[in-house]
Design a protein around this motif. Structure first.
Motif, mmCIF file in Angstrom:
data_model
loop_
_atom_site.group_PDB
_atom_site.id
_atom_site.type_symbol
_atom_site.label_atom_id
_atom_site.label_comp_id
_atom_site.label_asym_id
_atom_site.label_seq_id
_atom_site.Cartn_x
_atom_site.Cartn_y
_atom_site.Cartn_z
ATOM 1 N N GLY A 11 -39.778 3.316 42.846
ATOM 2 C CA GLY A 11 -40.951 3.698 43.632
ATOM 3 C C GLY A 11 -40.806 5.181 44.294
ATOM 4 N N GLY A 12 -40.997 6.234 43.649
ATOM 5 C CA GLY A 12 -40.523 7.605 44.382
ATOM 6 C C GLY A 12 -39.419 7.755 44.017
ATOM 7 N N GLU A 13 -38.791 8.921 45.007
ATOM 8 C CA GLU A 13 -37.253 9.090 44.722
ATOM 9 C C GLU A 13 -36.316 8.133 45.388
ATOM 10 O OE1 GLU A 13 -34.243 12.727 46.215
ATOM 11 O OE2 GLU A 13 -36.306 12.974 46.465
ATOM 12 N N GLY A 14 -36.615 7.331 46.329
ATOM 13 C CA GLY A 14 -35.814 6.746 47.158
ATOM 14 C C GLY A 14 -35.663 5.226 46.274
ATOM 15 N N GLY A 15 -36.732 4.977 45.416
ATOM 16 C CA GLY A 15 -36.495 3.512 44.790
ATOM 17 C C GLY A 15 -36.917 2.491 45.794
ATOM 18 N N GLY A 16 -36.671 1.310 45.802
ATOM 19 C CA GLY A 16 -36.951 0.440 46.564
ATOM 20 C C GLY A 16 -36.373 -0.917 46.445
ATOM 21 N N ILE A 17 -36.388 -1.827 47.624
ATOM 22 C CA ILE A 17 -36.051 -3.198 47.367
ATOM 23 C C ILE A 17 -37.320 -3.837 48.274
ATOM 24 C CG2 ILE A 17 -34.331 -4.870 48.269
ATOM 25 C CD1 ILE A 17 -32.234 -3.055 48.137
ATOM 26 N N LYS A 18 -37.545 -4.873 47.432
ATOM 27 C CA LYS A 18 -38.770 -5.649 47.981
ATOM 28 C C LYS A 18 -38.427 -7.070 47.713
ATOM 29 C CE LYS A 18 -41.829 -1.735 46.556
ATOM 30 N NZ LYS A 18 -41.802 -1.258 47.759
ATOM 31 N N LYS A 19 -39.036 -7.844 48.882
ATOM 32 C CA LYS A 19 -39.198 -9.294 48.565
ATOM 33 C C LYS A 19 -39.768 -9.795 47.286
ATOM 34 C CE LYS A 19 -38.681 -9.945 53.785
ATOM 35 N NZ LYS A 19 -39.193 -10.774 54.817
ATOM 36 N N SER A 20 -39.059 -10.850 46.683
ATOM 37 C CA SER A 20 -39.654 -11.317 45.600
ATOM 38 C C SER A 20 -39.199 -12.636 45.402
ATOM 39 C CB SER A 20 -38.999 -10.472 44.367
ATOM 40 O OG SER A 20 -39.425 -11.351 43.006
ATOM 41 N N LYS A 21 -40.140 -13.468 44.395
ATOM 42 C CA LYS A 21 -39.612 -14.899 44.259
ATOM 43 C C LYS A 21 -39.257 -14.897 42.676
ATOM 44 C CE LYS A 21 -42.733 -16.776 47.464
ATOM 45 N NZ LYS A 21 -41.716 -17.392 48.404
ATOM 46 N N SER A 22 -38.795 -13.904 42.074
ATOM 47 C CA SER A 22 -38.647 -13.918 40.563
ATOM 48 C C SER A 22 -37.194 -14.057 40.160
ATOM 49 C CB SER A 22 -39.300 -12.821 39.870
ATOM 50 O OG SER A 22 -38.800 -11.705 40.398
ATOM 51 N N GLY A 23 -36.266 -14.106 41.159
ATOM 52 C CA GLY A 23 -34.846 -14.385 40.743
ATOM 53 C C GLY A 23 -33.968 -13.632 41.885
ATOM 54 N N GLY A 106 -29.734 -18.015 35.461
ATOM 55 C CA GLY A 106 -28.488 -18.359 35.771
ATOM 56 C C GLY A 106 -28.023 -18.536 37.173
ATOM 57 N N LEU A 107 -28.314 -17.258 37.773
ATOM 58 C CA LEU A 107 -27.955 -17.218 39.088
ATOM 59 C C LEU A 107 -28.662 -18.219 39.893
ATOM 60 C CD1 LEU A 107 -27.600 -13.366 39.600
ATOM 61 C CD2 LEU A 107 -25.882 -15.094 40.170
ATOM 62 N N GLY A 108 -29.825 -18.359 39.613
ATOM 63 C CA GLY A 108 -30.839 -19.356 40.586
ATOM 64 C C GLY A 108 -30.009 -20.845 40.598
ATOM 65 N N GLN A 109 -29.451 -21.231 39.423
ATOM 66 C CA GLN A 109 -29.222 -22.527 39.268
ATOM 67 C C GLN A 109 -27.739 -22.452 39.917
ATOM 68 O OE1 GLN A 109 -30.353 -25.411 37.935
ATOM 69 N NE2 GLN A 109 -28.773 -26.402 38.754
ATOM 70 N N PHE A 110 -26.978 -21.368 39.798
ATOM 71 C CA PHE A 110 -25.641 -21.341 40.625
ATOM 72 C C PHE A 110 -25.764 -21.293 41.758
ATOM 73 C CE2 PHE A 110 -22.347 -18.357 42.070
ATOM 74 C CZ PHE A 110 -21.209 -18.986 41.777
ATOM 75 N N CYS A 111 -26.712 -20.570 42.581
ATOM 76 C CA CYS A 111 -26.801 -20.853 44.165
ATOM 77 C C CYS A 111 -27.391 -22.225 44.485
ATOM 78 C CB CYS A 111 -28.291 -19.786 44.431
ATOM 79 S SG CYS A 111 -27.648 -18.258 44.290
ATOM 80 N N LYS A 112 -28.299 -22.839 43.799
ATOM 81 C CA LYS A 112 -28.688 -24.095 43.765
ATOM 82 C C LYS A 112 -27.560 -25.033 44.099
ATOM 83 C CE LYS A 112 -31.855 -28.022 42.127
ATOM 84 N NZ LYS A 112 -32.936 -28.238 41.118
ATOM 85 N N ASP A 113 -26.612 -25.052 42.974
ATOM 86 C CA ASP A 113 -25.424 -25.992 42.932
ATOM 87 C C ASP A 113 -24.492 -25.572 44.167
ATOM 88 O OD1 ASP A 113 -26.505 -27.047 40.569
ATOM 89 O OD2 ASP A 113 -25.242 -25.983 39.249
ATOM 90 N N LEU A 114 -24.450 -24.420 44.571
ATOM 91 C CA LEU A 114 -23.563 -23.955 45.680
ATOM 92 C C LEU A 114 -24.414 -24.294 47.088
ATOM 93 C CD1 LEU A 114 -22.419 -20.561 44.689
ATOM 94 C CD2 LEU A 114 -21.004 -22.633 44.835
ATOM 95 N N GLY A 115 -25.528 -24.946 46.916
ATOM 96 C CA GLY A 115 -26.147 -25.281 48.066
ATOM 97 C C GLY A 115 -26.728 -24.086 48.989
ATOM 98 N N ILE A 116 -27.082 -23.021 48.413
ATOM 99 C CA ILE A 116 -27.476 -21.631 49.059
ATOM 100 C C ILE A 116 -28.906 -21.263 48.581
ATOM 101 C CG2 ILE A 116 -25.082 -21.229 49.735
ATOM 102 C CD1 ILE A 116 -25.161 -18.996 47.737
ATOM 103 N N ASP A 117 -29.513 -20.560 49.418
ATOM 104 C CA ASP A 117 -30.728 -20.015 48.751
ATOM 105 C C ASP A 117 -30.488 -18.792 48.044
ATOM 106 O OD1 ASP A 117 -32.334 -21.665 50.247
ATOM 107 O OD2 ASP A 117 -32.197 -20.428 52.090
#
Length: 294
Positions: A11-23, A106-117
């Motif tokens: 998004g523009g020159e700086g790009g961006g990091i936004k909150k998401s629920k997709s991974g 895979g990362l979602g399941q990895f986090c779940k198995d580790l007990g972290i968000d």
């Protein structure tokens, strides 16, 4: 941040990091950032202080099996789609397409198995320590294996028990390690290597991720950015402003009693100080016990 995760967007020159629920962390841009060897991770390279577990029974085969457990077929197809969409003249495209990844599912399941968000800051720390080449794709097999092997972690139980050690990277704000993480976070927030700024919204998300609201000035600076309307000239930060913010936050008391207004601070720091003083926050800190560190 709840169950939201970070998502990098172009998004523009700086790009961006936004909150998401997709991974974990992904980019809409199809361009792959080209990184030269040594550009990622701790500036200390092999000299970076590594604390290994007490167990001497590390087995690389166990770690490889763990990788395979979280490498979903669908994820691999998605990773290949991103690589296939890059410049077809890229001489490394064939090599990249042959890489294996643990990505969103895979990362979602990895986090779940580790007990972290999935938005846990420890994933950001791992990305930093493991020198992740392209965070939008997740962890490649090489990054996953080499990263955890460095700490002699070959099972979920060992990784889970070592998470507190990884988190310590974000505890000492005045350490060279933390300063390097703060510096790396600026590049992490960009979607393209050549960008020289990071947009305001991404700055807010990244500061919360790195500092975790444990520094008074960072918390107030985030509030300050949120208060600025869309017409303000402050729409992004450059690297000098980003690092000056770090220097300001570790050297300036909450009551601003030791702030040197004659120092060569960027204008955004001076404006923030004026905002704090006009809001009466610095006076409140003078009436409260002095806070040394967070």
């Amino acid at each position: 941040m709840g169950n939201c995760v970070l998502k990098q967007e172009k998004g523009g020159e700086g790009g961006g990091i936004k909150k998401s629920k997709s991974g974990f962390i992904s980019k809409r841009t199809t361009k792959r950032r080209k990184k030269k060897e040594g550009e990622h991770g701790p500036s200390g390279g092999d000299d970076f202080n590594v604390k290994s577990t007490k167990s001497k029974e590390f087995q690389k085969k166990k770690l490889e099996k763990l990788f395979e457990q979280y490498k979903a077929h669908q994820d691999q197809e998605n990773a290949n789609e991103v690589y296939n969409s890059t410049n077809s003249n890229d001489s490394n495209s064939n090599e990249l397409n042959n890489k294996e990844y643990i990505t969103q599912e895979g990362l979602g399941q990895f986090c779940k198995d580790l007990g972290i968000d999935e938005d846990d800051s420890v994933l950001f720390i791992l990305a930093y320590l493991f020198k992740i080449e392209d965070i939008s794709l997740g962890f490649s097999k090489e990054e996953f294996i080499n990263g955890f092997e460095k700490y002699k972690l070959d099972t979920l139980d060992k990784i889970r028990s070592y998470l507190p050690e990884f988190r310590k990277e974000l505890e000492d704000f005045k350490s060279e390690s933390f300063k390097d993480i703060h510096r790396w976070g600026f590049d992490f927030a960009k979607t393209e290597k050549e960008h020289r700024i990071v947009d305001k919204e991404s700055v807010i998300v990244m500061l919360a991720l790195i500092w975790q609201n444990k520094n008074w000035h960072i918390t107030k600076f985030v509030e300050y950015l949120k208060c600025l309307d869309s017409e303000t000239s402050v729409k992004a930060l450059n690297l000098d402003q980003w690092m000056s913010l770090y220097d300001f936050c570790i050297s300036t008391d909450p009551d601003l009693s030791n702030f040197d207004q004659n120092a060569a601070w960027p204008c955004i720091i001076d404006d923030y100080v004026e905002w704090i003083r006009s809001s009466g926050e610095s006076l409140k800190q003078q009436e409260s016990p002095k806070i040394v560190d967070y």
